[in-house]
Scaffold this active site. Sequence first.
Site, mmCIF file in Angstrom:
data_model
loop_
_atom_site.group_PDB
_atom_site.id
_atom_site.type_symbol
_atom_site.label_atom_id
_atom_site.label_comp_id
_atom_site.label_asym_id
_atom_site.label_seq_id
_atom_site.Cartn_x
_atom_site.Cartn_y
_atom_site.Cartn_z
ATOM 1 N N GLU A 90 -112.928 51.746 -1.002
ATOM 2 C CA GLU A 90 -112.306 51.192 -2.207
ATOM 3 C C GLU A 90 -110.835 51.626 -2.082
ATOM 4 O OE1 GLU A 90 -114.046 51.933 -6.081
ATOM 5 O OE2 GLU A 90 -112.636 50.408 -6.921
ATOM 6 N N ARG A 147 -123.607 62.863 2.271
ATOM 7 C CA ARG A 147 -122.294 63.215 1.962
ATOM 8 C C ARG A 147 -121.776 64.363 2.598
ATOM 9 N NH1 ARG A 147 -120.430 59.733 -2.084
ATOM 10 N NH2 ARG A 147 -118.217 60.599 -2.092
ATOM 11 N N LYS A 157 -112.431 61.210 -5.353
ATOM 12 C CA LYS A 157 -111.121 60.553 -5.475
ATOM 13 C C LYS A 157 -110.163 60.713 -6.932
ATOM 14 C CE LYS A 157 -112.449 56.775 -2.946
ATOM 15 N NZ LYS A 157 -112.199 55.405 -2.628
HETATM 16 P P1 ATP Z 1 -115.496 56.411 -5.335
HETATM 17 O O1 ATP Z 1 -116.025 57.410 -6.199
HETATM 18 O O2 ATP Z 1 -114.197 55.935 -5.442
HETATM 19 O O3 ATP Z 1 -116.775 55.310 -4.996
HETATM 20 P P2 ATP Z 1 -116.102 57.175 -2.583
HETATM 21 O O4 ATP Z 1 -115.509 58.488 -1.983
HETATM 22 O O5 ATP Z 1 -117.507 56.573 -2.647
HETATM 23 O O6 ATP Z 1 -115.470 57.094 -4.279
HETATM 24 P P3 ATP Z 1 -115.454 54.744 -1.164
HETATM 25 O O7 ATP Z 1 -113.918 54.475 -0.761
HETATM 26 O O8 ATP Z 1 -116.342 53.902 -1.802
HETATM 27 O O9 ATP Z 1 -115.183 56.071 -1.923
HETATM 28 O O10 ATP Z 1 -116.181 55.126 0.220
HETATM 29 C C1 ATP Z 1 -115.765 54.489 1.406
HETATM 30 C C2 ATP Z 1 -117.116 54.902 2.160
HETATM 31 O O11 ATP Z 1 -117.081 56.375 2.489
HETATM 32 C C3 ATP Z 1 -118.435 54.740 1.747
HETATM 33 O O12 ATP Z 1 -119.209 54.247 2.273
HETATM 34 C C4 ATP Z 1 -118.957 56.154 1.051
HETATM 35 O O13 ATP Z 1 -120.204 56.259 1.130
HETATM 36 C C5 ATP Z 1 -118.193 56.858 2.225
HETATM 37 N N1 ATP Z 1 -117.964 58.241 1.718
HETATM 38 C C6 ATP Z 1 -117.293 58.659 0.822
HETATM 39 N N2 ATP Z 1 -117.277 59.999 0.554
HETATM 40 C C7 ATP Z 1 -117.959 60.483 1.408
HETATM 41 C C8 ATP Z 1 -118.421 61.822 1.907
HETATM 42 N N3 ATP Z 1 -117.959 62.905 1.004
HETATM 43 N N4 ATP Z 1 -119.236 61.912 3.092
HETATM 44 C C9 ATP Z 1 -119.397 60.924 3.904
HETATM 45 N N5 ATP Z 1 -119.169 59.656 3.403
HETATM 46 C C10 ATP Z 1 -118.312 59.336 2.392
#
Ligand code: ATP
Length: 560
Positions: free
Chosen positions: A34, A259, A269
Site C-alpha cells: 500500500e 512476518r 508504517k
Molecule cells: P499496513 O499496516 O499499512 O497494512 P503493511 O506493513 O502490511 O502495513 P503493506 O504495504 O500492506 O504494508 O505490505 C505489503 C506486503 O508486505 C504485504 O504482503 C505484507 O504482508 C508484507 N509485509 C509487511 N510487513 C511485513 C513484515 N514485517 N514481514 C514480512 N512481510 C511483511
Amino acid sequence: MTPAGPSNFISEIIREDIGSNKYGGRVHTRFPPEPNGYLHIGHAKSIWLNFGLAAEFDGKTNLRFDDTNPSKEETEYVDSIMDNVRWLGFDWEDRVFYASDYFGQLYQWAVQLIEAGKAYVCDLSAEEVRKYRGTLSEPGTDSPYRNRSVDESLDLFARMKAGEFPDGSRTLRAKIDMASPNLNMRDPVMYRILHESHHRTGSEWRIYPMYDYAHGQSDSIERITHSICTLEFEDHRPLYDWFCDALGIYHPRQIEFDRLNLTYTLLSKRKLLALVQNGHVRGWDDPRMPTLSGIRRRGYTPEALRNFCGAIGVSKTNGIIELGLLEHFVREDLNKRALRVMGVLRPLRIVIDNYPEDQVEELDAVNNPEDESAGTRKVPFSRVLYIEQDDFREDPPKQYYRLSPGREVRLRYGYFITCVGVVKNHAGEVTEVHCTYDQATRGGNAPDGRKVKSTIHWVSAAHAVDAEVRVYETLFTVENPNQTEEGADFTANLNPKSLEALTGCKLEPCLGDVPAMSFYQFERLGYFCADPDGAPGKPVFNRTVALRNTWAKIEQRQGK
Ligand code: ATP
Ligand code: MG
C-alpha cells in the site's frame, strides 16, 4: 544457519500445484504494497519471497500498488517503493499495476453481487456496525437493512457512487453469515463512502473498496497463481475465497507466512511515519530507520539483505529475529568487498621526535586482504600523525597493550614507535604524545625479531581529510519497542544516543572525494559508507556496522 534460496514450505505447495497442473503449471506471484509509507526490512522479506519463488519456478511477479485508501496514499510513496524494489535487485518488467486500475471492474462485480442477493447497502454507522458484529464468543446480529430489496440496494449503491451521501453514512456489505465463528465473515464491509481525492483517480470516485474486497479480485484479474501474504491474513482467507467463488471468477490460492520482526526495531508504517513527522529522525531515509531507504543510506547492501532473508526463511509462526543476525550478514558481505582504509574518529596528535621534519614517505597498504585483485595503495607518512584517543593511555590498565609511556607499538603499514612523553593542557588532559620511531622497522617488522603486542591505525596530520562521521546505535533501547510502560507512547523507548555526529575526524587522503554510497572498512573500527550530505573535500560518513562480531556473541549465548 545456511542461506538457502526461497525453497520452503511455500515452494512445496507450489511444486504440488505444478504437479497437479492446477494453474496450467504457471507460477505468478505479486508484491502488493500500500503506498502509504516507505518500505521497511519486513517488506524486503516479502519482496524476496514473492520474486524469489517466481524465479525458482520460472514464473513472473507483478508489482501491485494496493491503493484503495486515498486518505493516506501519495505518489512520493509509489516512487520510493519502485526505487527500493529495484535496489533490492528485483524486476517486475512491465508488470506494474494499481488496484485503482480495477475500480471500474470492482464496481461492476459489486453490482453483480447485489443482484445475486449476496450484498446489500447498509445504513448503520461504523459504530453501529461494530456493535452488531458480536464478539468471538457471541454471534452478531443482522443489520436491519440486511433484507432490503435488491432494487433498493442497487439504487442506493449507484447514488453512493454518484456522491449523494456524506462520508460514513452508508456502506455496501457482503451478505454472508452474522453467526460465523470467523468475524471476518459477519457481513464484511465491501465499500465505504469517502469524498477524498485519490492519487491516481482524482475525484472520479466517491466510494472506495475495502482491502478484503479489492485484494483477491485484483489477484484474480492479474491471474496470480499464489497470493502470498503475512499470517494476520489467515483469518481473511475464507473471505478471499468467498468473493472469488460468489463471483465465479478465476481463483488464486492464498498462502500465509510469518512476518519479520527484529529486536530493537519497529516495523509499523504508522509508527515509522510518526517518527518522521514528529522529527525524531531526519527523514524516511535516516540511516537509523529500518526503512529500505534508511538501511541503504546506512550502507547495508542488497546482497546482505537477500542473504539474510534466505537465512531466516519462512514459517507458520511469528517470532522475533536478533538484529545481530542482520548485522552479521552485512559484515559478511562487506568483508568480502570493502576496501580497507585508515580513519581516526577521535584524533590524538602524535609527534615523532626523531623523524625528519619535512620528510614524507609513501607507504604501501593492502586494499583488501580478502581480495588480492583489489591491489595496494600508497599512504603518506610524516612526522605528525593522528591516532585514536582510545589507543593511548597515560596510565594503562592491565592487559592494555596499546600505546602508553615507554611502550612500543606498531603503526599499521609503518614503523614501530615508542612513547617518550606527553603534553597536557591546563585541565591536565593529554593533548599531544611524543614518540620516537625505529627506522629499521619500516613495513612493520623488526630485523632483530623483537615483537610488539599491538598494531594501531593512524593518519598523517598534514595529509588528513577532515570529515564528519555519524556513529549510530539502535534507535530504541529495548528489545521489543512495541512494548511500553502503561500509558507511555512508543517514543518513550527511543534511544537518545542513537546518533553521535563526530566532527573533526581525520581520514586518509584518498577519502577526500568519493561518490556517495561508496563503502569502506576503516581498519579496526568497522564498515563505513559515504553519505550524500558530503561534498568534495568535506566528506560525511555513516558507520554502517562496527567490526565487533555481535553474531559470535549471540552464538555463544545460544550455546552453539
Ligand atoms: P499496513 O499496516 O499499512 O497494512 P503493511 O506493513 O502490511 O502495513 P503493506 O504495504 O500492506 O504494508 O505490505 C505489503 C506486503 O508486505 C504485504 O504482503 C505484507 O504482508 C508484507 N509485509 C509487511 N510487513 C511485513 C513484515 N514485517 N514481514 C514480512 N512481510 C511483511
Ligand atoms: Mg497491509
